[in-house]
Design an enzyme around this catalytic site. Sequence first.
Site, PDB file in Angstrom:
ATOM      1  N   MET A 112       8.629   6.683   4.554  1.00  0.00           N
ATOM      2  CA  MET A 112       8.676   5.125   4.355  1.00  0.00           C
ATOM      3  C   MET A 112      10.050   4.832   3.545  1.00  0.00           C
ATOM      4  O   MET A 112      11.050   4.073   3.889  1.00  0.00           O
ATOM      5  CB  MET A 112       7.682   4.446   3.622  1.00  0.00           C
ATOM      6  N   GLU A 113      10.441   6.087   2.707  1.00  0.00           N
ATOM      7  CA  GLU A 113      11.670   5.855   1.889  1.00  0.00           C
ATOM      8  C   GLU A 113      12.830   6.093   2.899  1.00  0.00           C
ATOM      9  O   GLU A 113      13.913   5.399   2.975  1.00  0.00           O
ATOM     10  CB  GLU A 113      11.414   6.842   0.961  1.00  0.00           C
ATOM     11  N   MET A 130       0.798  -1.127  -0.044  1.00  0.00           N
ATOM     12  CA  MET A 130       0.068  -0.037   0.102  1.00  0.00           C
ATOM     13  C   MET A 130       0.807   1.205   0.045  1.00  0.00           C
ATOM     14  O   MET A 130       0.310   2.161   0.152  1.00  0.00           O
ATOM     15  CB  MET A 130      -0.941  -0.011   1.298  1.00  0.00           C
ATOM     16  N   CYS A 131       2.120   1.147  -0.267  1.00  0.00           N
ATOM     17  CA  CYS A 131       2.970   2.476  -0.089  1.00  0.00           C
ATOM     18  C   CYS A 131       3.054   3.005  -1.685  1.00  0.00           C
ATOM     19  O   CYS A 131       3.248   2.060  -2.595  1.00  0.00           O
ATOM     20  CB  CYS A 131       4.471   1.881   0.408  1.00  0.00           C
ATOM     21  N   HIS A 132       2.850   4.280  -1.684  1.00  0.00           N
ATOM     22  CA  HIS A 132       2.988   4.804  -3.014  1.00  0.00           C
ATOM     23  C   HIS A 132       4.442   4.940  -3.569  1.00  0.00           C
ATOM     24  O   HIS A 132       5.191   5.041  -3.003  1.00  0.00           O
ATOM     25  CB  HIS A 132       2.248   6.325  -2.961  1.00  0.00           C
ATOM     26  N   ASP A 149      25.391  -7.663   6.593  1.00  0.00           N
ATOM     27  CA  ASP A 149      25.817  -8.614   5.569  1.00  0.00           C
ATOM     28  C   ASP A 149      27.336  -8.691   5.287  1.00  0.00           C
ATOM     29  O   ASP A 149      28.092  -9.519   5.120  1.00  0.00           O
ATOM     30  CB  ASP A 149      25.130  -8.136   4.400  1.00  0.00           C
TER      31      ASP A 149
END
Length: 165
Positions: free
Chosen positions: A120-121, A82-84, A135
């Site tokens: 969110m980004e 649901m993230c644009h 990693d």
Amino acid sequence: MIKDVQIDEGFTHINKQGRARMVDVSEKKKTDREAIACGSIYMKKSTLEKIDKGEIIKGDVLSVAQVGGIMGAKKTSDIIPMCHSIMMSGCDITFQLDHEKSKVDIIATTKTRGETGIEMEALTAVSIAALTIYDMCKSVDKSMVISDIRLFRKIGGKSGEINYF
């Protein structure tokens, strides 16, 4: 025939049938938006020293983590439901080595001009940068802990500027 389900109008990401939907932001005004997120990865002192001296066998840990974080920010809508999809106008990641607490602090700043936020980004950029550090260093330190990923500040949109810490 599909039955119509009555859903509380307060839920923004659920349609009338009770299923997930992406919110329509097409009516919102475009504004300049910025988000700053941060987080940390704790490690052994010897691991932090190897990062600082460029002695990790896989290469320049922070350079690779910076590129990884930016790439992650660009792919946020591919991994968060649901993230644009957002056209980022900028993404920067900085690192602070804290030898006393044996950690790397990660700060991501993302920018856009659009109808919806870019938080969110920024959070994804920090997360992917931390995972990249993990990693690249796991061969010398399997006890690393990624912690405290959070939104630090957001600017733009109808709520203006909000500082969270």
